[in-house]
Design a protein around this motif. Structure first.
Motif, PDB file in Angstrom:
ATOM      1  N   PRO A   1      -2.545  12.197  -7.084  1.00 43.59           N
ATOM      2  CA  PRO A   1      -3.896  12.327  -6.528  1.00 43.59           C
ATOM      3  C   PRO A   1      -4.575  13.570  -7.110  1.00 43.59           C
ATOM      4  O   PRO A   1      -3.921  14.579  -7.367  1.00 43.59           O
ATOM      5  CB  PRO A   1      -3.652  12.521  -5.030  1.00 43.59           C
ATOM      6  N   ILE A   2      -5.880  13.490  -7.313  1.00 45.21           N
ATOM      7  CA  ILE A   2      -6.644  14.639  -7.793  1.00 45.21           C
ATOM      8  C   ILE A   2      -7.420  15.211  -6.612  1.00 45.21           C
ATOM      9  O   ILE A   2      -8.306  14.552  -6.071  1.00 45.21           O
ATOM     10  CB  ILE A   2      -7.628  14.255  -8.915  1.00 45.21           C
ATOM     11  N   CYS A   3      -7.052  16.403  -6.198  1.00 43.53           N
ATOM     12  CA  CYS A   3      -7.751  17.132  -5.124  1.00 43.53           C
ATOM     13  C   CYS A   3      -8.013  16.260  -3.901  1.00 43.53           C
ATOM     14  O   CYS A   3      -9.154  16.138  -3.445  1.00 43.53           O
ATOM     15  CB  CYS A   3      -9.054  17.737  -5.638  1.00 43.53           C
ATOM     16  N   ALA A   4      -6.954  15.677  -3.351  1.00 42.82           N
ATOM     17  CA  ALA A   4      -7.090  14.857  -2.138  1.00 42.82           C
ATOM     18  C   ALA A   4      -7.573  15.729  -0.985  1.00 42.82           C
ATOM     19  O   ALA A   4      -7.200  16.899  -0.876  1.00 42.82           O
ATOM     20  CB  ALA A   4      -5.759  14.213  -1.789  1.00 42.82           C
ATOM     21  N   HIS A   5      -8.386  15.156  -0.122  1.00 38.10           N
ATOM     22  CA  HIS A   5      -8.949  15.896   1.010  1.00 38.10           C
ATOM     23  C   HIS A   5      -8.038  15.879   2.230  1.00 38.10           C
ATOM     24  O   HIS A   5      -8.458  16.298   3.304  1.00 38.10           O
ATOM     25  CB  HIS A   5     -10.325  15.342   1.359  1.00 38.10           C
ATOM     26  N   VAL A   6      -6.818  15.397   2.076  1.00 38.00           N
ATOM     27  CA  VAL A   6      -5.823  15.390   3.149  1.00 38.00           C
ATOM     28  C   VAL A   6      -4.554  16.006   2.580  1.00 38.00           C
ATOM     29  O   VAL A   6      -4.059  15.562   1.543  1.00 38.00           O
ATOM     30  CB  VAL A   6      -5.552  13.952   3.648  1.00 38.00           C
ATOM     31  N   ILE A   7      -4.026  17.004   3.231  1.00 39.18           N
ATOM     32  CA  ILE A   7      -2.874  17.732   2.691  1.00 39.18           C
ATOM     33  C   ILE A   7      -1.601  16.889   2.632  1.00 39.18           C
ATOM     34  O   ILE A   7      -0.694  17.174   1.860  1.00 39.18           O
ATOM     35  CB  ILE A   7      -2.645  19.039   3.485  1.00 39.18           C
ATOM     36  N   THR A   8      -1.537  15.818   3.412  1.00 32.46           N
ATOM     37  CA  THR A   8      -0.326  14.987   3.436  1.00 32.46           C
ATOM     38  C   THR A   8      -0.246  14.004   2.277  1.00 32.46           C
ATOM     39  O   THR A   8       0.773  13.348   2.100  1.00 32.46           O
ATOM     40  CB  THR A   8      -0.238  14.203   4.764  1.00 32.46           C
ATOM     41  N   VAL A   9      -1.305  13.881   1.475  1.00 35.23           N
ATOM     42  CA  VAL A   9      -1.281  12.983   0.321  1.00 35.23           C
ATOM     43  C   VAL A   9      -0.515  13.682  -0.800  1.00 35.23           C
ATOM     44  O   VAL A   9      -0.860  14.787  -1.201  1.00 35.23           O
ATOM     45  CB  VAL A   9      -2.715  12.622  -0.132  1.00 35.23           C
ATOM     46  N   ARG A  10       0.530  13.043  -1.280  1.00 35.21           N
ATOM     47  CA  ARG A  10       1.428  13.653  -2.263  1.00 35.21           C
ATOM     48  C   ARG A  10       1.539  12.769  -3.499  1.00 35.21           C
ATOM     49  O   ARG A  10       1.295  11.565  -3.440  1.00 35.21           O
ATOM     50  CB  ARG A  10       2.830  13.854  -1.676  1.00 35.21           C
ATOM     51  N   PRO A  11       1.996  13.351  -4.605  1.00 34.29           N
ATOM     52  CA  PRO A  11       2.239  12.540  -5.809  1.00 34.29           C
ATOM     53  C   PRO A  11       3.480  11.667  -5.645  1.00 34.29           C
ATOM     54  O   PRO A  11       4.356  11.967  -4.824  1.00 34.29           O
ATOM     55  CB  PRO A  11       2.446  13.584  -6.916  1.00 34.29           C
ATOM     56  N   PHE A  12       3.549  10.604  -6.428  1.00 36.06           N
ATOM     57  CA  PHE A  12       4.701   9.692  -6.427  1.00 36.06           C
ATOM     58  C   PHE A  12       5.296   9.645  -7.830  1.00 36.06           C
ATOM     59  O   PHE A  12       4.568   9.661  -8.815  1.00 36.06           O
ATOM     60  CB  PHE A  12       4.272   8.257  -6.074  1.00 36.06           C
ATOM     61  N   VAL A  13       6.615   9.534  -7.904  1.00 36.58           N
ATOM     62  CA  VAL A  13       7.320   9.233  -9.142  1.00 36.58           C
ATOM     63  C   VAL A  13       7.945   7.863  -8.919  1.00 36.58           C
ATOM     64  O   VAL A  13       8.802   7.695  -8.046  1.00 36.58           O
ATOM     65  CB  VAL A  13       8.402  10.280  -9.476  1.00 36.58           C
TER      66      VAL A  13
ATOM     67  N   LYS B   1       0.840  -1.201   0.000  1.00 36.91           N
ATOM     68  CA  LYS B   1       0.000   0.000   0.000  1.00 36.91           C
ATOM     69  C   LYS B   1       0.875   1.250   0.000  1.00 36.91           C
ATOM     70  O   LYS B   1       1.763   1.403   0.834  1.00 36.91           O
ATOM     71  CB  LYS B   1      -0.938   0.029   1.193  1.00 36.91           C
ATOM     72  N   MET B   2       0.610   2.144  -0.963  1.00 40.77           N
ATOM     73  CA  MET B   2       1.333   3.403  -1.062  1.00 40.77           C
ATOM     74  C   MET B   2       0.519   4.553  -0.482  1.00 40.77           C
ATOM     75  O   MET B   2       1.063   5.432   0.174  1.00 40.77           O
ATOM     76  CB  MET B   2       1.655   3.723  -2.529  1.00 40.77           C
ATOM     77  N   THR B   3      -0.779   4.558  -0.761  1.00 39.75           N
ATOM     78  CA  THR B   3      -1.612   5.672  -0.322  1.00 39.75           C
ATOM     79  C   THR B   3      -3.070   5.251  -0.286  1.00 39.75           C
ATOM     80  O   THR B   3      -3.472   4.315  -0.987  1.00 39.75           O
ATOM     81  CB  THR B   3      -1.425   6.893  -1.264  1.00 39.75           C
ATOM     82  N   GLU B   4      -3.824   5.927   0.548  1.00 46.21           N
ATOM     83  CA  GLU B   4      -5.276   5.774   0.591  1.00 46.21           C
ATOM     84  C   GLU B   4      -5.844   7.132   0.970  1.00 46.21           C
ATOM     85  O   GLU B   4      -5.352   7.759   1.918  1.00 46.21           O
ATOM     86  CB  GLU B   4      -5.692   4.720   1.614  1.00 46.21           C
ATOM     87  N   TYR B   5      -6.820   7.601   0.213  1.00 44.57           N
ATOM     88  CA  TYR B   5      -7.358   8.925   0.480  1.00 44.57           C
ATOM     89  C   TYR B   5      -8.731   9.084  -0.169  1.00 44.57           C
ATOM     90  O   TYR B   5      -9.139   8.283  -1.005  1.00 44.57           O
ATOM     91  CB  TYR B   5      -6.418  10.025  -0.038  1.00 44.57           C
ATOM     92  N   THR B   6      -9.410  10.135   0.221  1.00 46.91           N
ATOM     93  CA  THR B   6     -10.637  10.560  -0.427  1.00 46.91           C
ATOM     94  C   THR B   6     -10.314  11.816  -1.228  1.00 46.91           C
ATOM     95  O   THR B   6      -9.631  12.716  -0.735  1.00 46.91           O
ATOM     96  CB  THR B   6     -11.730  10.861   0.622  1.00 46.91           C
TER      97      THR B   6
END
Length: 165
Positions: free
Chosen positions: A85-97, A45-50
């Protein structure tokens, strides 16, 4: 100039129901609603968000929707998978390369009947159902592009972004 592509597979009930190759991106998003999703790299798991959705892009696609959604600007001849992520509702969700040999899996969590869609390179909208799985990996296919201008990627990118004339 050779550009990498992504193989995109939609798996439903253990069966492959849709596949395509993307030069730019594959996008999962809801219709005028947020979605909760999780993304995995090689099963971890890398990320989970709304949020509004997720973009899986090639370096060629990095200067389009992915960049607008806060993703990285990546040289188009690089070989990376970009997860934005597109407009994640948590500021800590970041893009990955990600490295090109990753297999990225995306699943939708708890979305209570919301309509969710998959689109590859801005094409037709494919319904994405609650237990569907999206798998994305670097394709063996390449796109050959002509380089005509004599300008560098940086010159072209910054000109498009309005930072150079």
């Amino acid at each position: 100039i050779s550009r990498m592509m992504l193989d995109v597979e939609l798996i439903r009930g253990g069966e492959l129901i849709y596949s395509d190759s993307a030069l730019n991106d594959a996008v999962l998003c809801g219709t005028a609603t947020t979605v909760k999703l999780s993304a995995y790299g090689d099963g971890c798991k890398m990320t989970e968000y709304t949020g509004d959705g997720i973009i899986l892009a090639t370096p060629t696609g990095s200067t389009a929707y992915s960049l607008s959604a806060g993703g990285s600007l990546v040289e188009p001849t690089a070989k990376n998978i970009l997860l934005t992520p597109i407009c994640a509702h948590v500021i800590t969700v970041r893009p990955f390369v990600l490295a090109p040999d990753r297999v990225v899996t995306v699943k939708i969590c708890e979305n209570k009947g919301k309509q969710i869609w998959l689109s590859v390179d801005g094409g037709e909208l494919i319904p994405f159902l609650p237990d569907d799985i999206l798998q994305v990996k670097m394709s063996q296919h390449r796109t050959i592009m002509a380089h005509l201008s004599g300008k560098s990627f940086y010159d072209i990118a910054f000109m498009k972004l309005g930072e150079r004339t």
